[in-house]
Design an enzyme around this catalytic site. Sequence first.
Site, PDB file in Angstrom:
ATOM      1  CD  GLU A 173      -3.020  -1.036   2.263  1.00 47.46           C
ATOM      2  OE1 GLU A 173      -2.881  -0.199   3.175  1.00 47.46           O
ATOM      3  OE2 GLU A 173      -3.975  -1.836   2.222  1.00 47.46           O
ATOM      4  CD  GLU A 291      -4.037  -5.698   2.965  1.00 47.50           C
ATOM      5  OE1 GLU A 291      -4.919  -5.039   3.574  1.00 47.50           O
ATOM      6  OE2 GLU A 291      -2.833  -5.436   3.028  1.00 47.50           O
TER       7      GLU A 291
END
Length: 496
Positions: A173, A291
């Site tokens: 991320e 995710e």
Amino acid sequence: MKKAKVFVEKNFKCAEVDDKLFSSFIEHLGRAVYTGIYEPGHQTADQQGFRQDVIDLVKDLNVAMVRYPGGNFLSGYNWTDGIGPRDSRPCRLDLAWRSIEPNEIGIDEFFDWCKKAGTKVMAAVNMGTGTPQEAVNMLEYCNYGKGTYWSDLRIKNGHKDPYGIKTWCIGNEMDGEWQICHLSAEDYGKKALETAKIMKLADQSIELVVCGSSSSKMPTYPEWDRIVLEYTYEHVDYISLHRYYENYGNDMDFLASFVDMNSFIRTVCSTADYVKAFKRSTKNMYLSFDEWNIWYLEKREYNDWEFAPEILEDRYSLLDALVFGGLGITLLNNADRVKIACLAQLVNVIAPIFTKKGGPVIKQTTYYPFRDISKYGRGTVLKPVVLAPSVETCHGDSPLLAFSVVHDTQNEEVNVFCLNIDKNEDFVAEMDMRSFGKLSMLEHICLDGEDLNAVNTFENPYSVEPHNLDIVTGEFDSCELRIPKLSWNVIRFKLK
């Protein structure tokens, strides 16, 4: 009772399902590791301190890979803190989750746990405070046989044979301002490119995942994905995408979350295909949805630095399980491009498996749809034609019935997954399956109930669990099925 028609043609194929679609995630976060998978002194703990009751449930889920060690934790983590004698490992501040990290578990122990749980490691390297050199050092430690500094150190630490970890994530991320040492798309693209190049110089057999957008709600989406891929396209194998869903008060919008997930996937595919054309490339970029889950992003006050704090421990309801099932259907239906998907996470932290410190373990409601798609979703995904009414939601028009169909040629079965999001009525679904010849029905598994807020607890661990409905008897090429309102369904057929 409402009606729908479903036409299933065995030659209308989407893709073969990659086993890595049924993967998960363990991060050094909260109680995922400590009192989750690892609790020395627990009545079920083995000699290494791993909870056998948790391992048994992970095996039951048949998890293909587990992403490790993060997550936000990754961007401030030095992997060498977790190797060598435990009594000489440093205790650190985990800046990502404001916790104390004792480093009792590192890559060596986690590899051992994965072997015991019947799964594989999906490793991740630090692109926050970390460097390309540190990334390739970790790769050499894990995968090279012997005769170099890092491989010989692994042997010294008790693991003679290399781990052979195939799948590696280049950071986590990095588009997020919350990430330690967050980078712009250009800076991350350059760093990821050099990391990919040096890692594949060390081991050409590995496959690499580059960081895509951490949510479809990011202001940089999908421009981030385009820029990063323009740097890395020919050197990586997947681009990641992350997405969590929660109920903002409208149950129908929440139930239709699968519509948003599908749109996210197709947009990232389109972005990757643009870069393919721009690069005049001949290869397809695949997606790693590493995710995904239901997550209620409540804010927590961090007053003290704690060891294994009880954070992000969402307790999942029947409604959450239904939404979860719709997301699973969407991942299956995009198996042509989504080759990896990691349920985040696996134990305690927004997880299907929940433990009590020193006590038992329970299955959360989301355990069941994940187990269903993992057990019965392997094979060839087909493209059914579904004629059913739809409803307007914040995500746009959503069908009231969501379907995925998987042809399991190895076991000569056809497995149908169906979510009914209608709050008021059952459906009669007319299934036209004549292209398969004669079939018989094996079972109809259903997860539903009167109380959408029902959860499983240590006091009542089976408050929400699936049950079996009556099946159509005999042999047939078409049949009618009752799909209860607000239900998750698995209908299994055997080919003659």
